[in-house]
Design a protein around this motif. Structure first.
Motif, PDB file in Angstrom:
ATOM      1  N   VAL A   1     -10.844   6.179  23.579  1.00  0.00           N
ATOM      2  CA  VAL A   1     -10.224   7.088  24.533  1.00  0.00           C
ATOM      3  C   VAL A   1     -10.899   8.452  24.382  1.00  0.00           C
TER       4      VAL A   1
ATOM      5  N   VAL B   1       0.791  -1.241   0.000  1.00  0.00           N
ATOM      6  CA  VAL B   1       0.000   0.000   0.000  1.00  0.00           C
ATOM      7  C   VAL B   1       0.819   1.286   0.000  1.00  0.00           C
TER       8      VAL B   1
ATOM      9  N   ASP C   1      -2.225  10.674  10.754  1.00  0.00           N
ATOM     10  CA  ASP C   1      -3.253  11.515  10.133  1.00  0.00           C
ATOM     11  C   ASP C   1      -3.907  12.499  11.099  1.00  0.00           C
TER      12      ASP C   1
ATOM     13  N   ALA D   1       0.446   4.300  12.414  1.00  0.00           N
ATOM     14  CA  ALA D   1       1.269   5.126  13.301  1.00  0.00           C
ATOM     15  C   ALA D   1       1.476   4.408  14.636  1.00  0.00           C
TER      16      ALA D   1
ATOM     17  N   ARG E   1      -6.697  -5.220  -2.342  1.00  0.00           N
ATOM     18  CA  ARG E   1      -5.396  -4.532  -2.335  1.00  0.00           C
ATOM     19  C   ARG E   1      -4.526  -5.037  -1.199  1.00  0.00           C
TER      20      ARG E   1
ATOM     21  N   VAL F   1       0.300   6.041   4.612  1.00  0.00           N
ATOM     22  CA  VAL F   1       0.676   5.023   5.582  1.00  0.00           C
ATOM     23  C   VAL F   1       2.113   5.245   6.059  1.00  0.00           C
TER      24      VAL F   1
ATOM     25  N   GLU G   1      -8.220   0.535  20.694  1.00  0.00           N
ATOM     26  CA  GLU G   1      -8.860   0.769  19.393  1.00  0.00           C
ATOM     27  C   GLU G   1     -10.377   0.903  19.575  1.00  0.00           C
TER      28      GLU G   1
HETATM   29  C1  LIG Z   1      -9.728   4.364   1.669  1.00  0.00           C
HETATM   30  C2  LIG Z   1      -8.326   4.796   1.944  1.00  0.00           C
HETATM   31  C3  LIG Z   1      -7.302   4.258   1.203  1.00  0.00           C
HETATM   32  C4  LIG Z   1      -5.986   4.645   1.448  1.00  0.00           C
HETATM   33  N1  LIG Z   1      -5.000   4.096   0.699  1.00  0.00           N
HETATM   34  C5  LIG Z   1      -3.707   4.409   0.969  1.00  0.00           C
HETATM   35  C6  LIG Z   1      -2.643   3.799   0.249  1.00  0.00           C
HETATM   36  O1  LIG Z   1      -2.843   2.993  -0.636  1.00  0.00           O
HETATM   37  N2  LIG Z   1      -1.382   4.128   0.576  1.00  0.00           N
HETATM   38  C7  LIG Z   1      -1.104   5.011   1.576  1.00  0.00           C
HETATM   39  O2  LIG Z   1       0.067   5.240   1.868  1.00  0.00           O
HETATM   40  N3  LIG Z   1      -2.090   5.630   2.258  1.00  0.00           N
HETATM   41  C8  LIG Z   1      -3.385   5.352   1.980  1.00  0.00           C
HETATM   42  N4  LIG Z   1      -4.391   5.979   2.680  1.00  0.00           N
HETATM   43  C9  LIG Z   1      -4.030   6.879   3.779  1.00  0.00           C
HETATM   44  C10 LIG Z   1      -3.573   6.066   4.983  1.00  0.00           C
HETATM   45  O3  LIG Z   1      -4.413   4.979   5.178  1.00  0.00           O
HETATM   46  C11 LIG Z   1      -3.525   6.911   6.238  1.00  0.00           C
HETATM   47  O4  LIG Z   1      -2.679   8.001   6.008  1.00  0.00           O
HETATM   48  C12 LIG Z   1      -2.983   6.111   7.437  1.00  0.00           C
HETATM   49  O5  LIG Z   1      -3.745   4.958   7.679  1.00  0.00           O
HETATM   50  C13 LIG Z   1      -2.953   6.953   8.691  1.00  0.00           C
HETATM   51  O6  LIG Z   1      -2.558   6.154   9.778  1.00  0.00           O
HETATM   52  P1  LIG Z   1      -2.876   6.539  11.277  1.00  0.00           P
HETATM   53  O7  LIG Z   1      -2.194   5.511  12.103  1.00  0.00           O
HETATM   54  O8  LIG Z   1      -2.545   7.955  11.502  1.00  0.00           O
HETATM   55  O9  LIG Z   1      -4.443   6.439  11.461  1.00  0.00           O
HETATM   56  P2  LIG Z   1      -5.588   5.449  10.958  1.00  0.00           P
HETATM   57  O10 LIG Z   1      -5.115   4.408  10.049  1.00  0.00           O
HETATM   58  O11 LIG Z   1      -6.672   6.329  10.507  1.00  0.00           O
HETATM   59  O12 LIG Z   1      -6.036   4.715  12.311  1.00  0.00           O
HETATM   60  C14 LIG Z   1      -6.621   5.415  13.362  1.00  0.00           C
HETATM   61  C15 LIG Z   1      -7.366   4.444  14.252  1.00  0.00           C
HETATM   62  O13 LIG Z   1      -7.685   5.084  15.462  1.00  0.00           O
HETATM   63  C16 LIG Z   1      -8.968   4.709  15.883  1.00  0.00           C
HETATM   64  N5  LIG Z   1      -9.475   5.757  16.772  1.00  0.00           N
HETATM   65  C17 LIG Z   1      -9.926   6.997  16.437  1.00  0.00           C
HETATM   66  N6  LIG Z   1     -10.288   7.679  17.539  1.00  0.00           N
HETATM   67  C18 LIG Z   1     -10.054   6.853  18.593  1.00  0.00           C
HETATM   68  C19 LIG Z   1     -10.220   6.996  20.010  1.00  0.00           C
HETATM   69  N7  LIG Z   1     -10.662   8.122  20.537  1.00  0.00           N
HETATM   70  N8  LIG Z   1      -9.903   5.937  20.802  1.00  0.00           N
HETATM   71  C20 LIG Z   1      -9.428   4.765  20.262  1.00  0.00           C
HETATM   72  N9  LIG Z   1      -9.250   4.603  18.919  1.00  0.00           N
HETATM   73  C21 LIG Z   1      -9.544   5.625  18.111  1.00  0.00           C
HETATM   74  C22 LIG Z   1      -9.745   4.589  14.598  1.00  0.00           C
HETATM   75  O14 LIG Z   1     -10.869   3.760  14.768  1.00  0.00           O
HETATM   76  C23 LIG Z   1      -8.689   3.978  13.672  1.00  0.00           C
HETATM   77  O15 LIG Z   1      -8.756   2.583  13.710  1.00  0.00           O
HETATM   78  C24 LIG Z   1      -5.705   5.612   2.441  1.00  0.00           C
HETATM   79  C25 LIG Z   1      -6.746   6.154   3.187  1.00  0.00           C
HETATM   80  C26 LIG Z   1      -8.040   5.754   2.951  1.00  0.00           C
HETATM   81  C27 LIG Z   1      -9.147   6.345   3.783  1.00  0.00           C
END
Ligand SMILES: Cc1cc2nc3c(=O)[nH]c(=O)nc-3n(C[C@H](O)[C@H](O)[C@H](O)COP(=O)(O)OP(=O)(O)OC[C@H]3O[C@@H](n4cnc5c(N)ncnc54)[C@H](O)[C@@H]3O)c2cc1C
Ligand code: SF4
Ligand code: FES
Lengths: 278, 472
Positions: free
Chosen positions: B223, B100, B441, B161, B197, B449, B180
């Motif tokens: 949280v 990805v 994010d 992250a 994918r 990612v 989570e």
């Molecule tokens: C449909 C889609 C496709 C994508 N495809 C790609 C790709 O092909 N390649 C790429 O590099 N990037 C892709 N991205 C972007 C990428 O997925 C994100 O940038 C990345 O996942 C961000 O990671 P993160 O750990 O910050 O948060 P996230 O992956 O968003 O995870 C955050 C998690 O925190 C949880 N959460 C939220 N609030 C709370 C709370 N208060 N308490 C407990 N848990 C909580 C959520 O439920 C979620 O599971 C895509 C995004 C989307 C939406």
């Protein structure tokens, strides 16, 4: 996994379930809800938190077995587990003090009204509760409600108990504009809409607790969106309580019918395996 | 190390190996993975294209600084396991990232070979190494999880992250718990990115590895709701990392957007990926995909939604207000969407949606755009052409127009300083609250990612520094 401590049928298709949930028990406030998934293949459905017990570290919810997920939930017995349970979700009900408050509930909404009525009473409000049920057999939590509200009146559709008619008719018969400062309504959409319409010119603030289709319940999908005062709001995080006089109930009713054929498909498919335990 | 004399000569001029893919006819009805991955032979040939630069620009360009040069050299020498080891030193999730990560924006963009020919297919090589090892170790019995003994650290959200922060911290013996909100782990990897994918067994295995290392996972825990940040400190957690992502979908703000059949990409993808609506009625959650679907947007979510709609048998169009060059999705996904027959309509934006008497969407009004001078994003700004409106029939609409930070935790933690909803951080992801860090994010807004992983890694290092100081 959350252990079910107690299950009780309150009415032919309405079950009360007490579930172990120590963290939620400590933190929940009236008006908040949880999202559950009874099994690993299930939908996520929201249920209002009705009560809690500190000693048993439990919360109580009331489920009406209508669709597949609610039927599956209601079919679980004490000792069984709920696959997923998360909360408390949503903003708590706004509870002021020193007011004359009218609490109205219909169907299973009567259960959801209980903690709100209780909270209003605890904050020094004068609480009158109007509750509706199809028939006497569907009247639920009468004893608890009687304690929660200063005054409780029932309406049944067939007149088998209390006032013969619905909550709106009961309201019309017993209250005038100016009698109450505030109101809270929770129940089927047509009932909430009718109460909102009837009280629009009463100069009374009316809150409705909305129950749109939800998935995550954390503001992440927008599936629960409703229009309030011309603005799109997410019921799971901005609500579930909104100014009833500003809610677009017609839109909400339409959106809640979006998956009617799917619900039928899945009920037909599982009709043989499920079936209401009574 | 092989002798200099034995080494096979690099061959950068050889054509870049083409990733084998599932035939589009099969894909039309299948949730199976589209990209099949290199064969061992292809992997070796592709690895040979690397010229082993003295100063490998690819390594600098990789946000995790994977030693790309070294792992490719190992592959040339036939040591696929050694190659995986080299990757894993920096990136414990090669199976996920090899699939990805937007390699064309990072390592492959920097690759020197790419200045003259096609860049080395670094992403596919990374994936090959992960899959090669996986296929052989699948039957290995799981070892009992290790039990770390250090200070307790809480990570909020289970996306990329937090995943990498957990890996880095548990290796340093911290007792790590990931909280989570949803019932499944992985963040966007679980609810956003489709199976075709990223097959879920790949994700599960890489998460299981963390579990085996002693990371504790708690699902159904929000949280800010189930417990507060302060509450977690009271429970003995000494540092907290917030990786809650950008899950708040933007709305189109056009008339008709609450009609039935109109979804945000998040709802559409969550129903299908997380709740497995593609198995309905085997799984209970339904989704409505009608005969004609229009997906609005040009990013990864738009491609993912459109390709799912296509798999439900819907005639599918991606409507994007700019041109093809401005699409922000992974190149591979754009190409796969095209192969699968997704129709692209560029330079157009929806103005309104029209419904029938029961509230179902039936028609979309679109206005044509032309490209003007660059806007704040640096891309040419789409400018509506007055009078160019036209209408098309539609049964399903998916708005994939971006997401903002998930607000739940911020609302419950008003002391936490935010900017436009994003958590404000300085070096190492330190927030305005002591011992609270953030990244991914929720700090960047919708990102990628690999950048989320970079943030998680930096925050883990900052947490380690802060906690080791405290212990002295
Ligand atoms: C449909 C889609 C496709 C994508 N495809 C790609 C790709 O092909 N390649 C790429 O590099 N990037 C892709 N991205 C972007 C990428 O997925 C994100 O940038 C990345 O996942 C961000 O990671 P993160 O750990 O910050 O948060 P996230 O992956 O968003 O995870 C955050 C998690 O925190 C949880 N959460 C939220 N609030 C709370 C709370 N208060 N308490 C407990 N848990 C909580 C959520 O439920 C979620 O599971 C895509 C995004 C989307 C939406
Ligand atoms: S930049 Fe390209 S050629 Fe140079 S080391 Fe990296 S992958 Fe090999
Ligand atoms: S249920 Fe998904 S945003 Fe409210």
């Amino acid at each position: 996994m959350n252990l079910i401590l107690r299950k009780e049928w309150l009415a032919p298709d309405i079950a009360l379930m007490e579930v172990e949930a120590p963290r939620i028990e400590k933190r929940w406030l009236a008006g908040q809800f949880i999202i559950i998934r009874p099994g690993a293949h299930s939908e996520r459905i929201p249920l209002t938190i009705v009560d809690s017990n500190a000693e048993r570290q439990s919360i109580t919810m009331v489920v009406q077995a209508i669709g597949k997920t609610t039927r599956e939930t209601a079919a679980l017995d004490a000792g069984a587990h709920i696959a997923d349970l998360v909360g408390p979700l949503g903003e708590p009900a706004r509870i002021g003090s020193g007011a004359r408050v009218l609490c109205m509930g219909g169907g299973v909404g009567v259960a959801e009204l209980l903690p709100v009525a209780r909270a209003f009473r605890a904050h020094g409000n004068h609480v009158v509760a109007l509750c509706g049920a199809r028939t006497d057999a569907y009247r639920i939590l009468d004893g608890e409600l009687r304690k929660a509200a200063g005054d409780l009146k029932w309406a049944t559709d067939d007149g088998s108990y209390g006032f013969h008619g619905n909550v709106l008719q009961l309201l019309r018969g017993m209250a005038q504009p100016g009698d109450f400062d505030e109101g809270h309504v929770i129940g089927p959409i047509p009932m909430m809409k009718a109460v909102a319409d009837a009280t629009r010119d009463w100069g009374m603030k009316l809150h409705a607790s909305l129950n749109p289709v939800m998935i995550d319940g954390t503001g992440m999908c927008g599936g629960c969106r409703v229009t309030v005062g011309g603005e799109v709001r997410f019921a799971c995080v901005d609500g579930p309580e909104f100014d009833a006089h500003l809610v677009d109930f017609d839109e909400m009713a339409r959106r809640n019918r979006a998956y009617r054929e799917h619900e039928k498909t899945i009920l037909d498919k599982h009709a043989c395996r499920l079936g209401l335990s009574q | 190390m092989a002798q200099q004399g034995n080494r096979v000569k690099p061959n950068p001029k050889a054509p870049r190996q083409v990733l084998p893919v599932l035939a589009p006819e099969i894909r039309a009805h299948s949730a199976d993975e589209v990209a099949l991955g290199f064969t061992a032979e292809q992997a070796k040939l592709e690895a040979l294209r690397c010229i082993q630069c003295a100063k490998p620009a690819c390594v600098d360009a990789c946000p995790l600084h994977i030693d790309i040069k070294r792992f490719i050299l190992s592959m040339v020498e036939g040591g696929f396991d050694a190659a995986l080891e080299a990757i894993s030193e920096q990136n414990p999730f090669p199976g996920v990232c090899g699939r990805v990560c937007q390699h064309e924006l990072f390592c492959e963009d920097a690759c020197l070979v790419g200045k003259k020919w096609d860049p080395v297919a670094i992403g596919s090589l990374e994936r090959f190494c992960a899959d090669h090892a996986r296929l052989r170790t699948e039957e290995a019995p799981p070892s009992p999880p290790r039990k770390p003994t250090g200070p307790k650290v809480a990570l909020v959200g289970s996306g990329p992250a937090s995943m990498i922060a957990a890996y880095d911290l548990v290796r340093k013996n911290y007792r790590v718990t990931i909280f989570e909100a949803l019932h499944k782990l992985g963040g966007v990897l679980a609810y956003g990115i489709p199976n075709f994918r990223l097959p879920r067994n790949i994700l599960h295995d890489e998460i299981a590895r963390l579990q085996n290392m002693g990371v504790e996972f708690v699902t159904d825990f929000i949280v800010g709701r189930t417990a507060t940040i302060d509450g977690l400190f009271e429970e003995g957690y000494q540092a907290i990392f917030i990786g809650t992502g950008a899950g708040l979908p933007y709305m189109m703000k056009i008339p008709g957007e609450n009609l039935i059949g109109v979804y945000t990409a998040n709802e559409f993808l969550t129903r299908i990926n997380l709740m497995e609506a593609y198995k309905f009625p085997e799984a209970d959650t339904p989704v409505r995909v009608g005969a004609r679907t229009v997906v609005i947007g040009g990013g990864n979510s738009a491609m993912d939604a459109a390709r799912w709609a296509k798999r439900f048998g819907s005639e599918t169009t991606i409507l994007f207000r700019r041109g093809r060059a401005e699409l922000r999705a992974r190149l591979e996904e754009i190409e796969h969407a095209e192969e699968e027959g997704v129709h692209f309509e560029f330079l157009g934006a929806p103005v309104r949606l029209l419904g029938d008497e029961n509230g179902f969407v039936v028609e979309m009004e679109i206005i044509r755009m032309e490209l003007g001078p660059p806007d704040s994003s640096g891309r040419p700004a789409p400018v509506p052409i007055p009078g160019s409106e036209y209408r098309i029939p539609v049964d399903t609409v998916v708005a994939a127009i971006g997401q903002g930070p998930n607000p739940t935790l911020q609302r419950a933690t008003p002391q936490l300083v935010t900017r436009n909803g994003k958590i404000a951080v300085n070096g190492g992801g330190a927030t305005s609250l002591p011992m609270v860090f953030a990244g991914g994010d929720v700090v960047r807004g919708g990102s990628t990612v690999i950048l989320a992983m970079k943030d998680g890694r930096e925050a883990a290092a900052a947490i380690d520094r802060a906690l080791s100081q405290e212990q002295q």
